[in-house]
Design a protein around this motif. Structure first.
Motif, PDB file in Angstrom:
ATOM      1  N   GLY A  12       0.831  -1.209   0.000  1.00 33.45           N
ATOM      2  CA  GLY A  12       0.000   0.000   0.000  1.00 33.45           C
ATOM      3  C   GLY A  12       0.861   1.251   0.000  1.00 33.45           C
ATOM      4  N   ASP A  13       0.231   2.401  -0.309  1.00 36.35           N
ATOM      5  CA  ASP A  13       0.898   3.704  -0.265  1.00 36.35           C
ATOM      6  C   ASP A  13       2.113   3.809  -1.176  1.00 36.35           C
ATOM      7  OD1 ASP A  13      -0.967   4.372   1.676  1.00 36.35           O
ATOM      8  OD2 ASP A  13       0.324   3.707   3.306  1.00 36.35           O
ATOM      9  N   LYS A  16      -0.067   5.372  -5.806  1.00 37.27           N
ATOM     10  CA  LYS A  16      -1.142   5.114  -6.793  1.00 37.27           C
ATOM     11  C   LYS A  16      -1.882   6.402  -7.157  1.00 37.27           C
ATOM     12  CE  LYS A  16      -2.915   2.068  -3.937  1.00 37.27           C
ATOM     13  NZ  LYS A  16      -1.863   1.913  -2.923  1.00 37.27           N
ATOM     14  N   ASN A  38     -10.643   3.666   3.780  1.00 41.87           N
ATOM     15  CA  ASN A  38      -9.348   3.306   4.364  1.00 41.87           C
ATOM     16  C   ASN A  38      -8.214   3.841   3.481  1.00 41.87           C
ATOM     17  OD1 ASN A  38     -10.239   1.485   2.392  1.00 41.87           O
ATOM     18  ND2 ASN A  38      -9.261  -0.297   3.286  1.00 41.87           N
ATOM     19  N   GLY A  40      -5.829   6.339   1.312  1.00 43.91           N
ATOM     20  CA  GLY A  40      -5.359   7.711   1.333  1.00 43.91           C
ATOM     21  C   GLY A  40      -4.484   7.859   0.110  1.00 43.91           C
ATOM     22  N   HIS A  41      -5.044   8.397  -0.949  1.00 43.29           N
ATOM     23  CA  HIS A  41      -4.303   8.529  -2.213  1.00 43.29           C
ATOM     24  C   HIS A  41      -3.929  10.001  -2.382  1.00 43.29           C
ATOM     25  CE1 HIS A  41      -6.146   4.596  -4.022  1.00 43.29           C
ATOM     26  NE2 HIS A  41      -5.491   4.399  -2.910  1.00 43.29           N
ATOM     27  N   GLY A 123      -4.524  -3.708  13.516  1.00 45.49           N
ATOM     28  CA  GLY A 123      -4.136  -2.338  13.155  1.00 45.49           C
ATOM     29  C   GLY A 123      -4.888  -1.855  11.935  1.00 45.49           C
ATOM     30  N   THR A 124      -6.204  -2.049  11.924  1.00 49.08           N
ATOM     31  CA  THR A 124      -6.994  -1.545  10.779  1.00 49.08           C
ATOM     32  C   THR A 124      -7.033  -0.022  10.839  1.00 49.08           C
ATOM     33  OG1 THR A 124      -9.175  -1.374  11.849  1.00 49.08           O
ATOM     34  CG2 THR A 124      -8.544  -3.555  11.011  1.00 49.08           C
ATOM     35  N   THR A 125      -7.607   0.562   9.819  1.00 47.72           N
ATOM     36  CA  THR A 125      -7.752   2.020   9.801  1.00 47.72           C
ATOM     37  C   THR A 125      -8.974   2.459  10.611  1.00 47.72           C
ATOM     38  OG1 THR A 125      -9.034   1.886   7.779  1.00 47.72           O
ATOM     39  CG2 THR A 125      -6.670   2.244   7.526  1.00 47.72           C
ATOM     40  N   GLN A 218      -6.995   0.119  -4.713  1.00 47.88           N
ATOM     41  CA  GLN A 218      -6.664   0.662  -3.395  1.00 47.88           C
ATOM     42  C   GLN A 218      -5.744  -0.356  -2.725  1.00 47.88           C
ATOM     43  OE1 GLN A 218      -8.454  -0.432  -0.156  1.00 47.88           O
ATOM     44  NE2 GLN A 218      -7.204   0.996   0.990  1.00 47.88           N
ATOM     45  N   LEU A 219      -4.865   0.097  -1.838  1.00 53.53           N
ATOM     46  CA  LEU A 219      -3.943  -0.798  -1.142  1.00 53.53           C
ATOM     47  C   LEU A 219      -3.099  -1.643  -2.107  1.00 53.53           C
ATOM     48  CD1 LEU A 219      -5.208  -2.433   2.191  1.00 53.53           C
ATOM     49  CD2 LEU A 219      -2.995  -1.467   1.674  1.00 53.53           C
ATOM     50  N   LYS A 223      -1.837  -7.120   0.818  1.00 56.20           N
ATOM     51  CA  LYS A 223      -2.925  -6.941   1.785  1.00 56.20           C
ATOM     52  C   LYS A 223      -4.228  -7.495   1.210  1.00 56.20           C
ATOM     53  CE  LYS A 223      -0.806  -4.257   5.013  1.00 56.20           C
ATOM     54  NZ  LYS A 223      -0.994  -4.188   6.459  1.00 56.20           N
ATOM     55  N   VAL A 233      -4.562  -8.253   6.696  1.00 60.42           N
ATOM     56  CA  VAL A 233      -4.925  -7.812   5.348  1.00 60.42           C
ATOM     57  C   VAL A 233      -6.172  -6.952   5.397  1.00 60.42           C
ATOM     58  CG1 VAL A 233      -3.913  -9.820   4.186  1.00 60.42           C
ATOM     59  CG2 VAL A 233      -6.250  -9.962   5.063  1.00 60.42           C
ATOM     60  N   THR A 234      -6.547  -6.421   4.267  1.00 56.27           N
ATOM     61  CA  THR A 234      -7.828  -5.727   4.188  1.00 56.27           C
ATOM     62  C   THR A 234      -8.873  -6.770   3.758  1.00 56.27           C
ATOM     63  OG1 THR A 234      -8.889  -3.672   3.508  1.00 56.27           O
ATOM     64  CG2 THR A 234      -7.725  -4.907   1.769  1.00 56.27           C
ATOM     65  N   VAL A 268       1.792   0.071   6.808  1.00 56.79           N
ATOM     66  CA  VAL A 268       1.159   0.466   8.079  1.00 56.79           C
ATOM     67  C   VAL A 268       0.324  -0.693   8.587  1.00 56.79           C
ATOM     68  CG1 VAL A 268       1.048   2.992   8.225  1.00 56.79           C
ATOM     69  CG2 VAL A 268      -0.447   1.825   6.649  1.00 56.79           C
ATOM     70  N   ARG A 302      -0.617   7.570  10.946  1.00 54.82           N
ATOM     71  CA  ARG A 302       0.358   6.723  11.645  1.00 54.82           C
ATOM     72  C   ARG A 302       1.703   6.771  10.924  1.00 54.82           C
ATOM     73  NH1 ARG A 302      -2.762   1.036  11.862  1.00 54.82           N
ATOM     74  NH2 ARG A 302      -3.616   1.838   9.928  1.00 54.82           N
TER      75      ARG A 302
END
Ligand code: GDP
Ligand code: IMO
Ligand code: MG
Length: 421
Positions: A12-13, A16, A38, A40-41, A123-125, A218-219, A223, A233-234, A268, A302
């Motif tokens: 992720g992150d 994208k 969840n 953040g782009h 540790g989800t969002t 996303q992600l 994940k 994972v998501t 994260v 975070r």
């Protein structure tokens, strides 16, 4: 006709948002195809600095339709706030649409997510993503199409609430009141009804008309609920094939898959991260959160876990997604490093591995590193891969070799135009 799918290739992150914004001027339709707020782009262009959560990163292109697709889970209150913030920045959202089949994420989904996390989570969002997908599978969610038929809406709410309340009782959370839920839904209907569309009709019409469609993941695959580091994972499938699954079109109609990678690794939340490093250089890369490209979660703020580029991971996600091109973002963040490590493989209990092992084994692997010399000069003004310093090109070529990919885009700064191709 061109159908492109862009997905994260690591944890992720990866950048994208920046890549979608870069590609959007050539697109007629950009579809966010899974996940929820969840995400953040980050998009940095002439309109300003944006951290998008639900709105596709193609929203800045006036002639392009931005569609929140069928595979997503959408908290309408968060969406309405996001629409407002984009419009406050002078960007029109007239072309923002929502699939009638997208799932509605309710406040109680978010509440249950937070309560479960308190009991020892991953540790989800805490945006209610996993709970909303779980209730989708239980077939106890509303979809946006339900908002358009008041009778059907009331019927479903009456049907679902006893089940939902029984879950809330277990968690000693306040139960939902039928009239209150109906009232909230009718308010969302009034504010969003004109954006609700038949995705199937739109996508197939655009495919027939040879228009350019870009699916925004996303992600990332690590994940992915099935193929990632379960359970860390998501709850959706952030992989290229899911664009076709949720898009309702043949997978063979995908013309190009673009993977996005960071020139190092970040993550994260909990779970294995073999190349995570406490090397002081990563604290410099992380920054203090003052700059939009510092390494802090765009959704939760975070501090991101950081480490070296992990070739086995990107090779694995390439096997899953089949990248026609890889975009390597944040190369500029390595400009000042005199030595750069790349993880080329892992050993487990002294034996070299040939594939990604189970999640608990991945916690125990030892990365095998190769060290390359840094280029020690600024890359931010360079716009052609061939003009990058030779040592940077060597780093790129080594990543290509190790991951079996072709790097066609190299990010050299956070803004749309800071790209070497
Ligand atoms: P996404 O979730 O994949 O869209 O990525 P995020 O936006 O969460 O995180 C990527 C971060 O890297 C953001 O802060 C971007 O502004 C930044 N970024 C993306 N590409 C580049 C790049 O090539 N160079 C630099 N310096 N920052 C970048
Ligand atoms: P983008 O789209 C990084 C992580 C969370 C947690 C796990 C499950 O910006 O790459 P969830 O809230 O989805 O149930 O959390 O996934 N996570 C992300 N990590 N970037 C994201 O989105 C993320 N969305 C979720 O930290 O480990
Ligand atoms: Mg992000």
């Amino acid at each position: 006709m061109s159908v492109t799918v862009l997905v994260g290739s690591q944890w992720g992150d990866e950048g994208k948002g920046k890549m979608i914004d870069y590609l959007a001027p050539d697109m007629d339709l950009v579809v966010r195809f899974q996940g929820g707020d969840n995400a953040g782009h980050t998009v940095i262009n002439d309109n300003g600095v944006f951290k998008l959560h639900l709105i596709p990163s193609g929203v800045f292109e006036e002639d392009c339709i931005s569609l929140i697709g069928t595979g997503t889970v959408v908290n309408p209150s968060v969406l309405l706030e996001e629409i407002q913030s984009i419009e406050d920045a002078g960007v029109s959202t007239d072309n923002l649409k929502i699939s009638s089949r997208a799932q509605i994420l309710m406040p109680f989904h978010q509440e249950l997510d937070a309560l479960m996390e308190e009991q020892g989570g991953i540790g989800t969002t805490k945006r209610g993503i996993g709970i909303c997908y779980a209730f989708k599978d239980l077939r106890k969610n509303l979809r946006f199409e339900d908002l358009l038929d008041e009778e059907e809406l009331v019927k479903k709410i009456k049907e679902f609430l006893p089940v939902i309340n029984s879950f809330l009782r277990v968690y000693e959370a306040p139960e939902l009141d039928e009239d209150e839920v109906i009232k909230i839904c009718l308010d969302w209907r009034d504010k969003l009804k004109d954006r609700i569309v038949n995705q199937h009709e739109l996508i197939h019409d655009y495919i027939k008309k040879d228009k350019n469609i870009l699916f925004e993941g996303q992600l990332a695959a690590m994940k992915d609920i099935d193929l990632g580091i379960y359970p860390y994972v998501t709850s959706s499938n952030p992989i290229a094939a899911y664009a076709a699954v949720s898009g309702g079109f043949p997978a063979k109609d995908i013309d190009e898959v673009i993977g996005v990678a960071k020139a190092f690794s970040s993550a994260v939340g909990a779970g294995p991260f073999p190349t995570e490093s406490d090397d002081e250089q990563f604290n410099i890369i992380r920054g203090d959160g003052q700059n939009p490209d510092d390494e802090f979660g765009a959704r939760t703020g975070r501090s991101r876990r950081l480490g070296w580029f992990d070739a086995p991971i990107v090779k694995y996600t390439n096997e899953i997604n089949g990248y026609d091109a890889l975009a390597l973002c944040k190369l500029d963040k390595l400009d000042e490093l005199d030595k750069i490590k790349i993880c080329t493989g892992y050993t487990l209990d002294g034996k070299e591995l040939s594939t990604i092992p189970t999640t608990s084994e991945l916690e125990r692997v030892e990365p095998i590193y190769e060290e390359m010399p840094g280029w020690l000069e600024s890359t931010t003004k360079i716009r052609s891969i061939e003009d990058l310093p030779q040592k940077a090109q060597d780093y790129i070529r080594r990543i290509e070799e190790l991951t079996d990919t072709k790097i066609k885009y190299v990010g050299v700064g956070p803004s749309r135009d800071e790209m070497a191709t």
